[in-house]
Design a protein around this motif. Structure first.
Motif, PDB file in Angstrom:
ATOM      1  N   THR A  70       0.916  -1.030   0.101  1.00  0.00           N
ATOM      2  CA  THR A  70      -0.054  -0.122  -0.035  1.00  0.00           C
ATOM      3  C   THR A  70       0.998   1.212   0.124  1.00  0.00           C
ATOM      4  O   THR A  70       0.291   2.512  -0.069  1.00  0.00           O
ATOM      5  N   ALA A  72       3.713   1.674  -2.011  1.00  0.00           N
ATOM      6  CA  ALA A  72       4.286   1.870  -3.148  1.00  0.00           C
ATOM      7  C   ALA A  72       4.161   2.999  -3.952  1.00  0.00           C
ATOM      8  O   ALA A  72       4.744   3.210  -5.192  1.00  0.00           O
ATOM      9  N   SER A  73       3.348   3.961  -3.726  1.00  0.00           N
ATOM     10  CA  SER A  73       3.029   5.096  -4.568  1.00  0.00           C
ATOM     11  C   SER A  73       3.177   6.233  -3.605  1.00  0.00           C
ATOM     12  O   SER A  73       2.269   6.981  -3.221  1.00  0.00           O
ATOM     13  N   GLY A  74       4.825   6.342  -3.289  1.00  0.00           N
ATOM     14  CA  GLY A  74       5.172   7.387  -2.345  1.00  0.00           C
ATOM     15  C   GLY A  74       6.782   7.385  -2.148  1.00  0.00           C
ATOM     16  O   GLY A  74       7.196   6.908  -3.074  1.00  0.00           O
ATOM     17  N   ASP A  75       7.003   7.761  -1.097  1.00  0.00           N
ATOM     18  CA  ASP A  75       8.551   7.483  -0.768  1.00  0.00           C
ATOM     19  C   ASP A  75       9.057   6.335  -0.576  1.00  0.00           C
ATOM     20  O   ASP A  75       8.719   5.932   0.573  1.00  0.00           O
ATOM     21  N   VAL A  76       9.441   5.566  -1.336  1.00  0.00           N
ATOM     22  CA  VAL A  76       9.899   4.271  -1.256  1.00  0.00           C
ATOM     23  C   VAL A  76      11.216   4.068  -0.570  1.00  0.00           C
ATOM     24  O   VAL A  76      11.598   2.850  -0.733  1.00  0.00           O
ATOM     25  N   GLN A  77      12.113   5.034  -0.741  1.00  0.00           N
ATOM     26  CA  GLN A  77      13.578   4.946  -0.388  1.00  0.00           C
ATOM     27  C   GLN A  77      13.645   4.189   0.884  1.00  0.00           C
ATOM     28  O   GLN A  77      14.608   3.477   0.857  1.00  0.00           O
ATOM     29  N   VAL A  80      13.449   0.409  -0.215  1.00  0.00           N
ATOM     30  CA  VAL A  80      14.103  -0.124  -1.463  1.00  0.00           C
ATOM     31  C   VAL A  80      15.589   0.263  -1.176  1.00  0.00           C
ATOM     32  O   VAL A  80      16.541  -0.708  -1.081  1.00  0.00           O
ATOM     33  N   THR A  83      18.756  -1.299  -3.028  1.00  0.00           N
ATOM     34  CA  THR A  83      18.769  -2.601  -3.635  1.00  0.00           C
ATOM     35  C   THR A  83      17.818  -2.658  -4.645  1.00  0.00           C
ATOM     36  O   THR A  83      17.172  -1.565  -5.085  1.00  0.00           O
ATOM     37  N   ASP A  84      17.637  -3.698  -5.371  1.00  0.00           N
ATOM     38  CA  ASP A  84      16.675  -4.051  -6.381  1.00  0.00           C
ATOM     39  C   ASP A  84      15.207  -4.658  -6.047  1.00  0.00           C
ATOM     40  O   ASP A  84      14.743  -5.176  -6.854  1.00  0.00           O
ATOM     41  N   ILE A  85      14.928  -4.236  -5.005  1.00  0.00           N
ATOM     42  CA  ILE A  85      13.486  -4.560  -4.519  1.00  0.00           C
ATOM     43  C   ILE A  85      12.634  -4.047  -5.505  1.00  0.00           C
ATOM     44  O   ILE A  85      12.564  -2.733  -5.802  1.00  0.00           O
ATOM     45  N   THR A  86      11.680  -5.021  -6.230  1.00  0.00           N
ATOM     46  CA  THR A  86      10.599  -4.283  -7.169  1.00  0.00           C
ATOM     47  C   THR A  86       9.429  -4.033  -6.247  1.00  0.00           C
ATOM     48  O   THR A  86       8.751  -4.842  -5.554  1.00  0.00           O
ATOM     49  N   MET A  87       8.869  -2.650  -6.318  1.00  0.00           N
ATOM     50  CA  MET A  87       7.700  -2.054  -5.521  1.00  0.00           C
ATOM     51  C   MET A  87       6.392  -2.408  -6.455  1.00  0.00           C
ATOM     52  O   MET A  87       6.510  -1.696  -7.814  1.00  0.00           O
ATOM     53  N   MET A  88       5.454  -2.789  -5.937  1.00  0.00           N
ATOM     54  CA  MET A  88       4.123  -2.882  -6.815  1.00  0.00           C
ATOM     55  C   MET A  88       2.970  -2.198  -5.947  1.00  0.00           C
ATOM     56  O   MET A  88       2.729  -2.657  -4.956  1.00  0.00           O
ATOM     57  N   TYR A  89       2.450  -1.138  -6.338  1.00  0.00           N
ATOM     58  CA  TYR A  89       1.466  -0.515  -5.525  1.00  0.00           C
ATOM     59  C   TYR A  89       0.111  -1.493  -5.593  1.00  0.00           C
ATOM     60  O   TYR A  89      -0.207  -1.671  -6.673  1.00  0.00           O
TER      61      TYR A  89
END
Lengths: 385, 385
Positions: A70, A72-77, A80, A83-89
């Motif tokens: 929930t 993943a449409s904001g500051d994901v710093q 993540v 690293t290469d974590i794939t974030m899906m909102y």
């Protein structure tokens, strides 16, 4: 009482810490024994904090990681990081199933499955150990030397010149070998990894050095240290500049963008910088000129880190006397030789008799001659190793 | 001169706009004709802006979207917004190939391929049209009514109660039908979609209404409107509250969290709010109490949007006189009946003789009786449709 009984009563921070410290070794073991080929998770703010900590701490870059969140449409710093974590909102809240969440989860599952297949295939092709080539490590890049460079907008011309110089001039273990022979053998030369010095970039380089993905470093843009020390927004943490020293790999360190402290919108610049030279780069980036006292502290930080080098003979500090960035040259807003001198002087004094070479170069950090000096220095360090 | 010749000379903003407006129709057509089953892109800041605009504007939620980006370990809200764009951090700069970028791209390609397969399969199973079920639309959810609810931390108890009430009491087109019959038919009842009113959440709900993924709305938490009007950080834009009105679907609108304006750290609260009631929810969330004048403006915004409803008989505004959030009840920091009265009064006056029902309820927004009133009202609107 078992951990599962204690958990629900813990305060949130302790709760997260307890879960992650318990699970990190488990996931590491699963990965080391090639039992897992992807990690996928789903959560709100708390679940995202837990799962991404596990992904970051237990698994190397390159291992597939999918986080449906929930957040993943904001500051994901914070999640993540480097690293290469794939974030899906998740689009909708992760609470009860519905048509949209079903679609998002179907996509996430399919993405994870696709990555697991490819990763597994990479493991098989990479040899019996399974996780050898897939996670990189020593000897990747087809025998090429893997060189990291740190960059910022205001040091981009310098980085581009250094990269081109290295690609043109580095030929492998011995400079005697001809370019044709190197090309024919297919395994020589170098590949350059550029990292944006925005916090995540510096952290990524430090991490990749530790995970033995890099053989040498041109740490041209050390500005994240300024933000760490003075309180800007693009810090890469307090361990910046330590990985290469610990690993003993060749490094040329410079002072790119150490003339600036980074902030967001103008209102976010702390009160204490009133009266300082302030420049609005764009509506969301405001930079403040470092002063003499801050420059000295930056110099001490750099010296302290480099003194830890297990191979001081492989460390060269190259000082661009002509200016630390595009902003710090005659006629530009941040030109301030006096503040710079405090930085240069501190470095020279602190690194005396440490085995580390500190050299002044008359040009600025983006000048072609400075780029050539950096490139030549690194090649010497590499060829001597 | 052709577009390709003009492009390089354009300023960045015009450049991005020109590319996106040119390509959106192309991608839409490809999708509508089921020629594509995933979209995948790679870029720095400019490339990410272009590609994610195309993904957001040309493709529905549910269609697989992968963006490998140098910007994916930071604030991705401008790129993802209310959609399900999958963001993958490139770790290194996207400039020249190297071992790490190869690994990241291999993962991205595998993720995109996996999602494309699953999506294609969904299309095939969803019927001849191809994109029917895969993208949802009318009649999804197995015949269940799909109801969106907006939530915030301070309205969570209310939302939970409303969700439970609806799940327990809504039985389909006619209330006469028994629960057993509804369960047996398997297609009745409802599924509830919860949206966090953090900007992206409100936008997501508006979008899903337009993409016909929702049949009705309980817009309990309209606080994004306060942030849009007064200048807080969690705005969902100026078109909030317009989709349900345009589509004419049943909606119960309330005023959850309209007592607060949202900001980040305490320093980010603008000077003009000095002297106002300010509450530090946590280190990165600071909220300010709305005053009478702001409340009136919020009321006018809500009324203006609802007046556009093509089915005013399907719109009910339920006013929680007892308080707008957990903070706005007697004894709590934001309790301010006078400011609220300005909001209530504005709504009642502005919506007179519009066909829209405005009803006051004595309880606060989280009270069980208010939840029951909301649930009952929505069920009446649904059953009458």
């Amino acid at each position: 009482p078992s951990l599962l009984h204690i958990l629900p009563s813990l305060p949130r921070t302790t709760y997260i810490q307890t879960i992650t410290t318990t699970l990190i070794p488990t996931i590491r073991t699963l990965h080391q024994h090639s039992k897992i080929h992807t990690i996928i998770s789903l959560g709100g703010s708390c679940g995202t904090a837990i799962a991404t900590t596990l992904m970051r701490e237990a698994l190397p870059i390159g291992f597939p990681k999918v986080m449906v969140s929930t957040m993943a449409s904001g500051d994901v710093q914070p999640y993540v990081q480097e690293t290469d974590i794939t974030m899906m909102y998740s689009v909708v809240d992760v609470a009860g199933m519905n048509g949209i969440l079903e679609r998002v989860l179907r996509n996430a599952a399919a993405a994870g499955e696709g990555m697991a297949r490819a990763y597994f295939q990479g493991c098989v092709e990479g040899g019996e150990e399974g996780d050898g080539d897939a996670d990189g490590g020593e000897g990747g890049g087809g025998g090429k030397k893997r060189i990291g460079i740190t960059m910022f907008g205001v040091t981009t011309p310098g980085v581009t010149r250094i990269r081109e110089f290295l690609e043109d001039h580095y030929r492998g273990q011995s400079n005697e070998e001809s370019a044709a022979a190197a090309a024919a053998s297919g395994g020589d030369g170098c590949e350059v990894y550029v990292f944006h010095a925005t916090g995540a970039g510096g952290k990524a380089m430090e991490r990749l050095i530790r995970e033995t993905h890099l053989d040498a470093v041109v740490d041209l843009t050390t500005s994240e240290i300024v933000d760490e020390i003075v309180g800007g927004v693009l810090s890469a943490g307090s361990t910046r500049l330590s990985a290469a020293a610990e690993k003993g790999i060749p490094q040329v360190v410079s002072l790119g963008a150490c003339d600036m402290i980074n902030f967001g919108t103008p209102e976010t610049v702390p009160e204490r910088f009133a009266g300082r030279r302030i420049y609005e780069h764009n509506p969301t980036v405001t930079i403040v000129r470092t002063d003499e006292e801050e420059s000295r502290r930056v110099g001490r930080f750099i010296a302290d880190k480099l003194k830890q080098a297990i191979r001081p003979d492989k460390v060269v500090v190259l000082i661009p006397e002509g200016g630390l960035s595009m902003m710090d040259v005659p006629g530009q807003q941040f030109h301030d030789p006096q503040a710079n001198e405090a930085l240069f002087d501190t470095l020279e004094k602190e690194l005396q008799n440490t085995g580390i070479t500190v050299t002044r170069h008359p040009r600025d950090v983006n000048h072609p001659e400075f780029a050539q000096a950096v490139g030549t220095t690194l090649i010497k360090l590499l060829d001597g190793s």
